[in-house]
Motif scaffolding. Structure first.
Motif, PDB file in Angstrom:
ATOM      1  N   PHE A  12      52.650 -22.939 -49.679  1.00 53.52           N
ATOM      2  CA  PHE A  12      52.474 -24.312 -50.161  1.00 53.52           C
ATOM      3  C   PHE A  12      53.626 -25.191 -49.673  1.00 53.52           C
ATOM      4  N   PRO A  40      55.329 -26.537 -55.335  1.00 52.46           N
ATOM      5  CA  PRO A  40      54.107 -26.872 -56.068  1.00 52.46           C
ATOM      6  C   PRO A  40      54.405 -27.128 -57.543  1.00 52.46           C
ATOM      7  N   GLU A  74      50.528 -26.874 -62.289  1.00 55.33           N
ATOM      8  CA  GLU A  74      49.075 -26.872 -62.158  1.00 55.33           C
ATOM      9  C   GLU A  74      48.650 -26.426 -60.769  1.00 55.33           C
ATOM     10  N   GLU A  75      49.346 -26.897 -59.747  1.00 55.56           N
ATOM     11  CA  GLU A  75      49.005 -26.515 -58.380  1.00 55.56           C
ATOM     12  C   GLU A  75      49.219 -25.022 -58.161  1.00 55.56           C
TER      13      GLU A  75
END
Length: 333
Positions: free
Chosen positions: A81, A89, A92-93
């Motif tokens: 990511f 991140p 939630e991600e």
């Protein structure tokens, strides 16, 4: 209760055999109990029973229905990511990435359970590519020494040959404007330029060219792409520092003034050692895959349908269908 009044009889031979056999059986059992291998097996069985008893009820989940993500898996997702978005991140991600990973694993296992991997061209192709990559990775595990690279370069030096390069200017005589006179006009212009200084105005002699009038450090391949193979090779036959031609291209005829030509050569190993290493790794990967596949291929017998040798081996044609006339073709009654 009535008793059987028949006299009791004893088979003395059988009794003697039984009494004679029992000591041998006992002796064999004693010897077996002294075997170290039996002791090892019994200890292993006892450890297994103890381990099963100590861990009873700790996990009632079947292995095929258990998905375990390690810290390395989570770290890999985090790094991926960050490499894509150049930031960490959010919670939630990250949770969404974890759930996507779980979903992928669940769908993969369910697909395997349903046999969706069977007779699937895409799955077969992907597995074949992965196996090829694994075979090729064997070659990259070995770091070549300088001596190895030098020996390989000596046998494959022509792969690293540097092409000739030409720097020139040209005058263009267009097919579109001059038609069949283009070559003759170019030859006439060359005659006028003979003995003239390099500063002589030239623009009025020729036609505008859609690309460039001056080219620097061009290889035969580069010139062939732009002018055609005849022009690309012919330029390198000209002598420097004079107008020469005419030479034809795909656009028309040209007069060429060569400023310089650098002959092609094979560089020494020290100049291109990094390039040699890259080429060596590519060669070793291809070699490793070729040898691996040859070994796998040798384990299989391939059966192909035999070509028919006689026309009679083809399926016989069926009976001809009776032609049924359309209503408009029916005979009048």
């Amino acid at each position: 209760m009535a008793l059987n009044s028949a006299p009791l009889t004893i088979d003395k031979a059988a009794l003697a055999a039984t009494l004679h056999t029992r000591p041998r059986v006992l002796h064999a059992l004693v010897r077996l109990m002294r075997e170290p291998l039996l002791h090892f097996l019994l200890i292993g069985l006892a450890l297994f029973v103890v381990y099963s008893w100590l861990h009873r009820g700790q996990s009632g989940i079947e292995p095929s229905h258990e998905i375990a993500l390690s810290f390395d898996d989570l770290r890999t997702m985090d790094l991926y990511f960050e490499s894509q978005w150049h930031r960490q991140p959010t919670g939630e991600e990250f949770n969404a990435m974890v759930e996507n990973k779980i979903q992928e694993e669940i769908l993969y296992r369910e697909g395997l359970a349903m046999g969706l991997d069977k007779d699937d061209t895409i799955v077969k192709r992907r597995m074949a590519q992965k196996l090829q990559f694994l075979a090729e990775d064997v070659a990259t595990a070995h770091e070549p020494s300088t001596a190895e690279l030098q020996a390989w370069f000596a046998k494959n030096s022509e792969k690293f040959a540097l092409p000739s390069r030409a720097t020139f200017r040209h005058l263009f005589f267009s097919f579109d404007k001059r038609g069949q006179n283009a070559e003759g006009d170019a030859a006439a212009a060359l005659a006028k330029l003979s003995g003239q200084p390099e500063s002589t105005p030239l623009a009025a002699m020729a036609d505008p060219f859609m690309f460039k009038d001056y080219y620097a450090d061009q290889t035969p391949q580069e010139l062939a792409k732009e002018f055609g193979p005849t022009f690309g090779l012919g330029v390198f036959k000209f002598k420097p520092r004079s107008w020469q031609g005419p030479i034809e291209s795909g656009f028309g005829w040209h007069l060429v003034f060569i400023d310089s030509i650098i002959p092609g050569r094979i560089p020494v190993f020290e100049e291109i050692e990094p390039d040699v290493k890259i080429a060596w790794l590519g060669y070793e990967k291809e070699k490793a895959w070729r040898e691996t596949y040859a070994r796998m291929r040798a384990r299989y017998t391939i059966l192909l349908p035999a070509a028919p040798n006689q026309p009679s081996e083809f399926p016989a044609p069926g009976p001809k269908k009776k032609q049924v006339p359309r209503p408009s073709e029916a005979a009048p009654q």
